[in-house]
Design a protein around this motif. Structure first.
Motif, PDB file in Angstrom:
ATOM      1  N   LEU A 126       0.739  -1.176  -0.161  1.00  0.00           N
ATOM      2  CA  LEU A 126      -0.224   0.174  -0.046  1.00  0.00           C
ATOM      3  C   LEU A 126       0.993   1.117   0.111  1.00  0.00           C
ATOM      4  O   LEU A 126       1.518   1.444   0.791  1.00  0.00           O
ATOM      5  CB  LEU A 126      -0.839   0.383   1.036  1.00  0.00           C
ATOM      6  N   GLY A 127       0.430   2.246  -1.330  1.00  0.00           N
ATOM      7  CA  GLY A 127       1.249   3.135  -0.809  1.00  0.00           C
ATOM      8  C   GLY A 127       2.557   3.448  -1.800  1.00  0.00           C
ATOM      9  O   GLY A 127       3.034   2.618  -1.746  1.00  0.00           O
ATOM     10  N   ARG A 128       2.934   4.329  -1.158  1.00  0.00           N
ATOM     11  CA  ARG A 128       4.085   4.796  -1.193  1.00  0.00           C
ATOM     12  C   ARG A 128       5.607   4.416  -0.702  1.00  0.00           C
ATOM     13  O   ARG A 128       7.136   4.025  -1.222  1.00  0.00           O
ATOM     14  CB  ARG A 128       5.119   6.841  -1.152  1.00  0.00           C
ATOM     15  N   ALA A 129       5.415   4.001   0.581  1.00  0.00           N
ATOM     16  CA  ALA A 129       6.581   3.664   0.674  1.00  0.00           C
ATOM     17  C   ALA A 129       6.785   2.024   0.405  1.00  0.00           C
ATOM     18  O   ALA A 129       8.421   1.061   1.080  1.00  0.00           O
ATOM     19  CB  ALA A 129       5.650   2.970   2.194  1.00  0.00           C
ATOM     20  N   GLY A 130       5.927   1.003  -0.180  1.00  0.00           N
ATOM     21  CA  GLY A 130       6.075   0.111  -1.024  1.00  0.00           C
ATOM     22  C   GLY A 130       6.871  -0.019  -1.786  1.00  0.00           C
ATOM     23  O   GLY A 130       6.871  -0.835  -2.346  1.00  0.00           O
ATOM     24  N   ARG A 131       6.928   1.129  -2.851  1.00  0.00           N
ATOM     25  CA  ARG A 131       7.897   1.136  -4.129  1.00  0.00           C
ATOM     26  C   ARG A 131       9.421   1.551  -3.844  1.00  0.00           C
ATOM     27  O   ARG A 131       9.660   1.578  -2.432  1.00  0.00           O
ATOM     28  CB  ARG A 131       6.657   1.597  -4.911  1.00  0.00           C
ATOM     29  N   THR A 132      10.123   1.185  -4.823  1.00  0.00           N
ATOM     30  CA  THR A 132      11.298   1.514  -5.184  1.00  0.00           C
ATOM     31  C   THR A 132      11.465   2.726  -5.530  1.00  0.00           C
ATOM     32  O   THR A 132      10.381   3.292  -5.579  1.00  0.00           O
ATOM     33  CB  THR A 132      12.288   0.279  -5.858  1.00  0.00           C
ATOM     34  N   PRO A 133      12.460   3.146  -4.682  1.00  0.00           N
ATOM     35  CA  PRO A 133      13.225   4.694  -4.456  1.00  0.00           C
ATOM     36  C   PRO A 133      12.401   5.383  -6.497  1.00  0.00           C
ATOM     37  O   PRO A 133      11.947   6.761  -6.281  1.00  0.00           O
ATOM     38  CB  PRO A 133      14.304   4.894  -3.922  1.00  0.00           C
ATOM     39  N   GLU A 134      13.447   4.242  -7.511  1.00  0.00           N
ATOM     40  CA  GLU A 134      13.226   5.110  -8.565  1.00  0.00           C
ATOM     41  C   GLU A 134      11.785   4.934  -8.961  1.00  0.00           C
ATOM     42  O   GLU A 134      11.815   5.598 -10.181  1.00  0.00           O
ATOM     43  CB  GLU A 134      13.829   3.929  -9.225  1.00  0.00           C
ATOM     44  N   ALA A 135      10.950   4.235  -8.179  1.00  0.00           N
ATOM     45  CA  ALA A 135       9.466   4.147  -8.472  1.00  0.00           C
ATOM     46  C   ALA A 135       8.538   5.184  -7.678  1.00  0.00           C
ATOM     47  O   ALA A 135       6.815   5.096  -7.657  1.00  0.00           O
ATOM     48  CB  ALA A 135       8.720   2.982  -9.383  1.00  0.00           C
ATOM     49  N   ALA A 136       9.336   5.396  -7.060  1.00  0.00           N
ATOM     50  CA  ALA A 136       8.300   6.411  -5.782  1.00  0.00           C
ATOM     51  C   ALA A 136       7.351   7.767  -6.407  1.00  0.00           C
ATOM     52  O   ALA A 136       8.075   8.664  -6.982  1.00  0.00           O
ATOM     53  CB  ALA A 136       8.881   6.680  -4.489  1.00  0.00           C
ATOM     54  N   LEU A 180      -5.697   5.886  -2.144  1.00  0.00           N
ATOM     55  CA  LEU A 180      -6.665   4.659  -1.614  1.00  0.00           C
ATOM     56  C   LEU A 180      -5.587   5.442   0.016  1.00  0.00           C
ATOM     57  O   LEU A 180      -6.268   5.446   0.759  1.00  0.00           O
ATOM     58  CB  LEU A 180      -6.817   3.601  -1.161  1.00  0.00           C
ATOM     59  N   LEU A 181      -4.266   5.222   0.152  1.00  0.00           N
ATOM     60  CA  LEU A 181      -3.212   5.610   1.725  1.00  0.00           C
ATOM     61  C   LEU A 181      -4.064   6.982   2.075  1.00  0.00           C
ATOM     62  O   LEU A 181      -4.654   7.386   3.129  1.00  0.00           O
ATOM     63  CB  LEU A 181      -2.320   5.733   1.642  1.00  0.00           C
ATOM     64  N   MET A 182      -3.997   8.029   0.952  1.00  0.00           N
ATOM     65  CA  MET A 182      -4.363   9.269   1.143  1.00  0.00           C
ATOM     66  C   MET A 182      -5.457   9.157   2.236  1.00  0.00           C
ATOM     67  O   MET A 182      -5.914  10.060   2.542  1.00  0.00           O
ATOM     68  CB  MET A 182      -4.155  10.213   0.096  1.00  0.00           C
ATOM     69  N   ALA A 183      -6.125   8.397   0.921  1.00  0.00           N
ATOM     70  CA  ALA A 183      -7.716   8.608   1.433  1.00  0.00           C
ATOM     71  C   ALA A 183      -8.322   8.504   3.204  1.00  0.00           C
ATOM     72  O   ALA A 183      -8.926   8.233   3.798  1.00  0.00           O
ATOM     73  CB  ALA A 183      -8.217   7.421   1.107  1.00  0.00           C
ATOM     74  N   ALA A 184      -7.603   6.930   3.481  1.00  0.00           N
ATOM     75  CA  ALA A 184      -7.200   6.539   4.555  1.00  0.00           C
ATOM     76  C   ALA A 184      -6.755   8.015   5.403  1.00  0.00           C
ATOM     77  O   ALA A 184      -7.729   7.584   6.392  1.00  0.00           O
ATOM     78  CB  ALA A 184      -6.485   4.825   4.500  1.00  0.00           C
ATOM     79  N   GLN A 185      -5.863   8.375   5.688  1.00  0.00           N
ATOM     80  CA  GLN A 185      -5.594   8.677   6.525  1.00  0.00           C
ATOM     81  C   GLN A 185      -6.663   9.722   6.462  1.00  0.00           C
ATOM     82  O   GLN A 185      -6.684  10.380   7.663  1.00  0.00           O
ATOM     83  CB  GLN A 185      -4.050   9.440   5.731  1.00  0.00           C
ATOM     84  N   VAL A 186      -7.153  10.563   5.488  1.00  0.00           N
ATOM     85  CA  VAL A 186      -8.378  11.826   5.537  1.00  0.00           C
ATOM     86  C   VAL A 186      -9.756  11.116   6.165  1.00  0.00           C
ATOM     87  O   VAL A 186     -10.084  11.937   7.300  1.00  0.00           O
ATOM     88  CB  VAL A 186      -8.293  12.194   4.166  1.00  0.00           C
ATOM     89  N   LEU A 187      -9.832  10.095   5.856  1.00  0.00           N
ATOM     90  CA  LEU A 187     -10.931   9.963   6.794  1.00  0.00           C
ATOM     91  C   LEU A 187     -11.448   9.384   8.220  1.00  0.00           C
ATOM     92  O   LEU A 187     -11.994   9.223   8.831  1.00  0.00           O
ATOM     93  CB  LEU A 187     -11.636   8.363   6.005  1.00  0.00           C
ATOM     94  N   GLY A 188      -9.517   8.055   8.239  1.00  0.00           N
ATOM     95  CA  GLY A 188      -9.379   8.328  10.003  1.00  0.00           C
ATOM     96  C   GLY A 188      -9.485   9.376  10.757  1.00  0.00           C
ATOM     97  O   GLY A 188      -8.870   9.022  12.553  1.00  0.00           O
ATOM     98  N   ALA A 189      -8.850  10.077  10.244  1.00  0.00           N
ATOM     99  CA  ALA A 189      -8.300  11.133  10.989  1.00  0.00           C
ATOM    100  C   ALA A 189      -9.420  12.226  11.193  1.00  0.00           C
ATOM    101  O   ALA A 189     -10.087  14.179  12.320  1.00  0.00           O
ATOM    102  CB  ALA A 189      -7.506  12.451  10.353  1.00  0.00           C
ATOM    103  N   ARG A 227      -9.162  -3.434   1.066  1.00  0.00           N
ATOM    104  CA  ARG A 227      -9.178  -4.106   1.963  1.00  0.00           C
ATOM    105  C   ARG A 227      -7.981  -3.586   2.629  1.00  0.00           C
ATOM    106  O   ARG A 227      -7.964  -2.984   3.964  1.00  0.00           O
ATOM    107  CB  ARG A 227      -9.224  -5.640   1.574  1.00  0.00           C
ATOM    108  N   GLY A 228      -6.185  -3.343   2.382  1.00  0.00           N
ATOM    109  CA  GLY A 228      -5.556  -2.730   3.272  1.00  0.00           C
ATOM    110  C   GLY A 228      -6.172  -1.822   3.893  1.00  0.00           C
ATOM    111  O   GLY A 228      -5.778  -1.519   4.604  1.00  0.00           O
ATOM    112  N   ALA A 229      -5.844  -0.877   2.723  1.00  0.00           N
ATOM    113  CA  ALA A 229      -6.349   0.136   3.516  1.00  0.00           C
ATOM    114  C   ALA A 229      -7.635   1.136   4.114  1.00  0.00           C
ATOM    115  O   ALA A 229      -7.821   1.786   4.746  1.00  0.00           O
ATOM    116  CB  ALA A 229      -6.531   1.583   2.144  1.00  0.00           C
ATOM    117  N   ALA A 230      -8.764   0.538   4.033  1.00  0.00           N
ATOM    118  CA  ALA A 230      -9.650   0.125   5.100  1.00  0.00           C
ATOM    119  C   ALA A 230      -9.474  -0.513   6.370  1.00  0.00           C
ATOM    120  O   ALA A 230      -9.675  -0.273   7.157  1.00  0.00           O
ATOM    121  CB  ALA A 230     -10.659  -0.857   4.765  1.00  0.00           C
ATOM    122  N   LEU A 231      -8.427  -1.554   6.247  1.00  0.00           N
ATOM    123  CA  LEU A 231      -7.983  -1.834   7.888  1.00  0.00           C
ATOM    124  C   LEU A 231      -7.198  -0.580   8.927  1.00  0.00           C
ATOM    125  O   LEU A 231      -7.219  -0.311   9.361  1.00  0.00           O
ATOM    126  CB  LEU A 231      -6.793  -2.949   8.138  1.00  0.00           C
TER     127      LEU A 231
END
Length: 322
Positions: free
Chosen positions: A1-11, A104-113, A140-144
């Motif tokens: 999920l999100g940018r952390a899971g990508r390689t630096p070259e593709a972030a 989705l990561l941004m949406a999860a952060q905004v909704l959760g806050a 599914r992961g973002a909903a969690l």
């Protein structure tokens, strides 16, 4: 999920990486002009657009945005959510769609806050359905991630997430996200910690997957509150885990226990030192024994020195420090 899971070259948040991708297709001059136009269009329309238009532009242009622009978009999304309460349902709908993981990561952060959204049973029901039955792993992961922010523990939600944490789902990341959610609950809701810790350790005990066991015992062992007596006995079983990383996590957890649980933790750690074959692993166990023993550390070290001659030098060093 999100940018952390990508390689630096593709972030996607890395403007240099985005520029290189564009230049490979369009050439340097054209690519830079296109990017400037996209970002300008995004900023202008994000300021004036309703919620759905902003989300659509995020989907289209996320890879072209740098960190400052992403923060700008998130702030705008938060303001829209506050101004348009119904937008929470539109945001929740993204978790059931084939939406980009970064959005989705941004949406999860905004909704959760958003306190109002997290207090709405209908929103929580949508998140629970997305986590349990969604078609797309990223959703599914973002909903969690959203469910991490529960204002109070709910039996139906906790049971569902615990079931996902211990299930043999196809995507290992989903199990890890479920365990991380439970870990966040233990931190935020002290009244539920004992029950959730027992459930986590039971999941670890039943799992044949070393990574699942590691995530589960880490969720319990890295809590700020000391481990109580019932948890000590369950955690001690993992001092004999087949995976050395899990044995280390269990030892770390047993190094922080309540005063009532101290004798049992010391006994288990001393036993593990005696059974451990590697010198380096023994030294690690000795560190956690000293942590667990507290005022009884000197006596515990004396026993180790008598039983394990090859650790005499390490014991002597600790005694001098004490």
């Amino acid at each position: 999920l999100g940018r952390a899971g990508r390689t630096p070259e593709a972030a996607p948040g890395d403007p240099a990486a985005a520029r290189r991708r564009s230049e490979a297709v369009l050439g340097p001059a054209v690519a830079e002009g296109v990017r400037e136009s996209v970002v300008k269009l995004f900023k202008v329309e994000a300021e004036a657009s309703p919620f759905q238009a902003l989300v659509d532009r995020l989907r289209e242009h996320f890879d072209a945005l740098n960190d400052e622009e992403i923060l700008h978009a998130r702030t705008r999304l938060e303001k829209l959510l506050e101004a348009q309460p119904g937008a929470a349902f539109d945001l929740a709908a993204l978790f059931e769609e084939d939406t980009d993981g970064d959005v989705l990561l941004m949406a999860a952060q905004v909704l959760g806050a958003n306190a109002a959204a997290m207090a709405d049973p209908a929103i929580l029901a949508l998140m629970l359905h997305a986590a349990e039955s969604g078609k797309f792993p990223a959703g599914r992961g973002a909903a969690l991630l959203v469910l991490m922010h529960l204002p109070r523990l709910d039996d139906r939600v906790t049971e569902t997430v615990l079931r996902l944490a211990g299930s043999d789902v196809e995507h290992a990341d989903l199990r890890a996200s479920a365990i991380a959610t439970v870990s966040a609950w233990m931190q935020a809701h002290p009244d539920g910690t004992t029950r959730l810790a027992e459930a986590m350790l039971d999941i670890a005990r039943r799992s044949a997957d070393a990574d699942v066991r590691g995530h589960a015992i880490q969720a319990v062992g890295l809590q700020e509150r000391p481990l109580e007596a019932p948890g000590v006995e369950a955690m001690a079983a993992f001092l004999r885990d087949a995976d050395p990383r899990n044995r280390s996590i269990a030892a770390l957890a047993l190094g922080s226990v309540s005063a009532e649980a101290r004798p049992a933790a010391m006994q288990h750690l001393e036993g593990a030192i005696a059974l451990e074959g590697g010198a380096e692993a023994q030294r690690g166990l000795l560190i956690h024994l000293v942590r667990a023993a507290g005022p009884e550390a000197e006596a515990a070290l004396g026993r180790i020195g008598e039983r394990s001659p090859r650790m005499a030098a390490d014991v002597k060093d600790y005694l001098e420090i004490l």
